[in-house]
Design a protein around this motif. Structure first.
Motif, PDB file in Angstrom:
ATOM      1  N   ILE A 127    -107.764 -16.323  61.903  1.00 18.77           N
ATOM      2  CA  ILE A 127    -108.814 -15.419  61.461  1.00 18.77           C
ATOM      3  C   ILE A 127    -109.768 -15.520  62.349  1.00 18.77           C
ATOM      4  N   LEU A 128    -110.150 -16.601  63.096  1.00 20.26           N
ATOM      5  CA  LEU A 128    -111.266 -16.504  63.850  1.00 20.26           C
ATOM      6  C   LEU A 128    -110.819 -15.747  65.158  1.00 20.26           C
ATOM      7  N   GLY A 129    -109.510 -15.893  65.619  1.00 22.51           N
ATOM      8  CA  GLY A 129    -109.152 -15.012  66.881  1.00 22.51           C
ATOM      9  C   GLY A 129    -109.081 -13.583  66.419  1.00 22.51           C
ATOM     10  N   VAL A 130    -108.846 -13.182  65.232  1.00 25.72           N
ATOM     11  CA  VAL A 130    -108.894 -11.527  64.870  1.00 25.72           C
ATOM     12  C   VAL A 130    -110.101 -11.385  64.537  1.00 25.72           C
ATOM     13  N   GLU A 131    -110.995 -12.038  64.047  1.00 26.72           N
ATOM     14  CA  GLU A 131    -112.409 -11.586  63.542  1.00 26.72           C
ATOM     15  C   GLU A 131    -113.413 -11.523  64.906  1.00 26.72           C
ATOM     16  N   SER A 132    -113.323 -12.790  65.706  1.00 20.73           N
ATOM     17  CA  SER A 132    -114.293 -12.700  66.949  1.00 20.73           C
ATOM     18  C   SER A 132    -113.611 -12.893  68.194  1.00 20.73           C
ATOM     19  N   ASP A 133    -112.222 -12.914  68.396  1.00 18.50           N
ATOM     20  CA  ASP A 133    -111.694 -13.468  69.385  1.00 18.50           C
ATOM     21  C   ASP A 133    -112.083 -14.779  69.821  1.00 18.50           C
ATOM     22  N   PHE A 134    -112.128 -15.565  68.824  1.00 19.87           N
ATOM     23  CA  PHE A 134    -112.590 -17.215  68.925  1.00 19.87           C
ATOM     24  C   PHE A 134    -113.995 -17.355  69.447  1.00 19.87           C
ATOM     25  N   GLY A 135    -114.736 -16.474  68.811  1.00 22.13           N
ATOM     26  CA  GLY A 135    -116.291 -16.478  68.857  1.00 22.13           C
ATOM     27  C   GLY A 135    -116.665 -15.645  70.415  1.00 22.13           C
ATOM     28  N   GLN A 136    -115.839 -14.854  70.835  1.00 22.23           N
ATOM     29  CA  GLN A 136    -116.219 -14.232  72.081  1.00 22.23           C
ATOM     30  C   GLN A 136    -116.922 -12.921  71.736  1.00 22.23           C
ATOM     31  N   ASN A 137    -116.686 -12.302  70.626  1.00 20.79           N
ATOM     32  CA  ASN A 137    -117.085 -11.101  70.134  1.00 20.79           C
ATOM     33  C   ASN A 137    -117.712 -11.086  68.690  1.00 20.79           C
ATOM     34  N   VAL A 138    -119.092 -10.977  68.782  1.00 19.96           N
ATOM     35  CA  VAL A 138    -119.601 -11.014  67.483  1.00 19.96           C
ATOM     36  C   VAL A 138    -120.177  -9.833  67.148  1.00 19.96           C
ATOM     37  N   GLY A 139    -120.096  -8.640  67.741  1.00 19.60           N
ATOM     38  CA  GLY A 139    -120.606  -7.392  67.406  1.00 19.60           C
ATOM     39  C   GLY A 139    -122.057  -7.035  68.272  1.00 19.60           C
ATOM     40  N   SER A 140    -122.277  -5.893  68.403  1.00 17.81           N
ATOM     41  CA  SER A 140    -123.435  -5.447  68.938  1.00 17.81           C
ATOM     42  C   SER A 140    -124.517  -4.591  68.026  1.00 17.81           C
ATOM     43  N   TYR A 141    -124.066  -4.733  66.780  1.00 18.94           N
ATOM     44  CA  TYR A 141    -125.058  -3.990  65.853  1.00 18.94           C
ATOM     45  C   TYR A 141    -126.072  -4.981  65.180  1.00 18.94           C
ATOM     46  N   ASN A 142    -126.926  -4.352  64.442  1.00 19.87           N
ATOM     47  CA  ASN A 142    -127.879  -5.241  63.489  1.00 19.87           C
ATOM     48  C   ASN A 142    -127.461  -5.066  62.232  1.00 19.87           C
ATOM     49  N   PRO A 143    -127.063  -6.190  61.354  1.00 18.93           N
ATOM     50  CA  PRO A 143    -126.887  -5.834  59.855  1.00 18.93           C
ATOM     51  C   PRO A 143    -127.803  -5.080  59.067  1.00 18.93           C
ATOM     52  N   PHE A 144    -129.159  -5.371  59.143  1.00 20.26           N
ATOM     53  CA  PHE A 144    -130.154  -4.695  58.449  1.00 20.26           C
ATOM     54  C   PHE A 144    -130.129  -3.072  58.814  1.00 20.26           C
ATOM     55  N   ASN A 145    -129.830  -2.930  60.023  1.00 18.06           N
ATOM     56  CA  ASN A 145    -129.826  -1.516  60.651  1.00 18.06           C
ATOM     57  C   ASN A 145    -128.530  -0.797  59.854  1.00 18.06           C
ATOM     58  N   ALA A 146    -127.673  -1.383  59.708  1.00 13.50           N
ATOM     59  CA  ALA A 146    -126.081  -1.038  59.477  1.00 13.50           C
ATOM     60  C   ALA A 146    -126.177  -0.770  58.033  1.00 13.50           C
ATOM     61  N   TYR A 147    -126.869  -1.474  57.359  1.00 14.02           N
ATOM     62  CA  TYR A 147    -126.837  -1.354  55.870  1.00 14.02           C
ATOM     63  C   TYR A 147    -127.727  -0.181  55.634  1.00 14.02           C
ATOM     64  N   VAL A 148    -129.019  -0.182  56.178  1.00 15.62           N
ATOM     65  CA  VAL A 148    -130.006   0.750  55.929  1.00 15.62           C
ATOM     66  C   VAL A 148    -129.112   2.290  56.435  1.00 15.62           C
ATOM     67  N   SER A 149    -128.577   2.387  57.329  1.00 24.57           N
ATOM     68  CA  SER A 149    -127.667   3.516  57.777  1.00 24.57           C
ATOM     69  C   SER A 149    -126.788   4.049  57.003  1.00 24.57           C
ATOM     70  N   MET A 150    -125.861   3.023  56.367  1.00 22.11           N
ATOM     71  CA  MET A 150    -125.001   3.368  55.191  1.00 22.11           C
ATOM     72  C   MET A 150    -125.780   4.010  53.914  1.00 22.11           C
ATOM     73  N   TYR A 151    -126.809   3.272  53.681  1.00 19.53           N
ATOM     74  CA  TYR A 151    -127.414   3.711  52.549  1.00 19.53           C
ATOM     75  C   TYR A 151    -128.183   5.365  52.626  1.00 19.53           C
ATOM     76  N   ALA A 152    -128.824   5.556  53.888  1.00 27.84           N
ATOM     77  CA  ALA A 152    -129.263   6.626  54.368  1.00 27.84           C
ATOM     78  C   ALA A 152    -128.319   7.727  54.272  1.00 27.84           C
ATOM     79  N   GLU A 153    -126.829   7.555  54.823  1.00 27.67           N
ATOM     80  CA  GLU A 153    -125.869   8.361  55.007  1.00 27.67           C
ATOM     81  C   GLU A 153    -125.254   8.653  53.568  1.00 27.67           C
ATOM     82  N   ASN A 154    -125.651   7.837  52.504  1.00 25.96           N
ATOM     83  CA  ASN A 154    -125.061   7.912  51.136  1.00 25.96           C
ATOM     84  C   ASN A 154    -123.590   7.341  51.266  1.00 25.96           C
ATOM     85  N   TYR A 155    -123.150   6.471  52.017  1.00 22.67           N
ATOM     86  CA  TYR A 155    -121.796   6.179  52.050  1.00 22.67           C
ATOM     87  C   TYR A 155    -121.644   4.654  51.407  1.00 22.67           C
ATOM     88  N   ARG A 156    -121.145   4.610  50.634  1.00 25.43           N
ATOM     89  CA  ARG A 156    -121.021   3.090  49.872  1.00 25.43           C
ATOM     90  C   ARG A 156    -122.266   2.702  49.708  1.00 25.43           C
TER      91      ARG A 156
END
Length: 269
Positions: A127-156
């Motif tokens: 799971i750690l390999g698939v999810e984050s390449d054993f910790g090498q890739n954790v994403g480049s987004y911000n969670p607050f921005n991501a969820y506000v964007s979803m809410y602003a687009e009225n998606y989920r």
């Protein structure tokens, strides 16, 4: 491709969040439209529970991600792929070559988690390999921005609102600035890629960037859903409700076990 809204549009959005203006901000070429009035609704929702998210909306690091809806609807799990195609997208072969080294580096903790939660160390490592390449890739987004964007687009939107509430709860408890966090486009964080609700429910330890905490947390999560579903397979499917994902994780865990046992056997001869 993700980009922030223009500076002029951003000012309009912030004004709308403060109740000074109501407009819709369209984004040509993306098919998405942010309704600034929804940001005002969002701020009002949190104010009713005694939380002021205005400072986060006014923060220089705040941005709305264009096309966040398309990131979900066009994800690999949603495409008509077979397992081999999905594995290619994941970089399965490269992960297979690295997983034994990862297991050896964290062997004592993986074995302790396996003992505590009755979840094979190979599944946790996969799971750690698939999810984050054993910790090498954790994403480049911000969670607050991501969820506000979803809410602003009225998606989920209900999901996004619930995760924002969980995010604020988590960051307040641990005295973390939510604008400093990194995540996937879905708001999933750290090496285990937990969404805020999962962080609050199953994360073990305070430091989300500690690999050992992530190992124990995956074991804790899978143990909970193994009790509900009765199987490891069912627990992994709850981690990500995709048959392709589950089959890929189980396949990587199986490969890891075979390679690990082969190497251990060779070393002891």
């Amino acid at each position: 491709m993700i980009s922030s809204i223009s500076s002029i549009s951003r000012i309009l959005v912030l004004w709308c969040a403060a109740g000074l203006l109501t407009v819709s901000v369209a984004h040509p070429g993306t098919g998405s439209e942010f309704d600034p009035d929804r940001l005002q609704q969002l701020q009002s929702h949190f104010e009713r529970s005694g939380t002021d998210i205005g400072p986060y909306l006014a923060d220089d690091r705040f941005e709305l991600y264009e096309g966040i809806t398309q990131r979900f609807t066009r994800s690999a799990e949603r495409k008509s792929l077979d397992l081999e195609e999905y594995k290619q997208i994941l970089g399965f072969e490269a992960k297979k070559q690295r997983i034994v080294t990862f297991i050896q580096e964290h062997q004592s903790v993986l074995e302790d988690a396996e003992k505590q939660y009755d979840i094979p160390k190979f599944v946790i490592a996969a799971i750690l390999g698939v999810e984050s390449d054993f910790g090498q890739n954790v994403g480049s987004y911000n969670p607050f921005n991501a969820y506000v964007s979803m809410y602003a687009e009225n998606y989920r939107a209900d999901f996004a609102l619930a995760q924002l509430e969980e995010l604020i709860k988590f960051t307040n408890r641990h005295e973390i600035d939510p604008m400093e966090l990194k995540s996937s486009y879905a708001g999933a964080m750290s090496y285990a890629q937990f969404i805020p609700y999962s962080l609050n429910q199953w994360f073990v330890g305070a430091d989300i960037w500690d690999m050992h905490n992530n190992i124990y947390s995956i074991g804790n999560y899978l143990a909970h859903f193994k009790r509900i579903t009765g199987t490891i397979d069912g627990a992994v499917l709850r981690y990500n409700p995709s048959r392709l994902y589950t089959d890929a994780v189980i396949a990587l865990a199986t490969e890891a076990e075979a390679l690990y046992n082969e190497q251990v056997g060779t070393a002891t001869r």
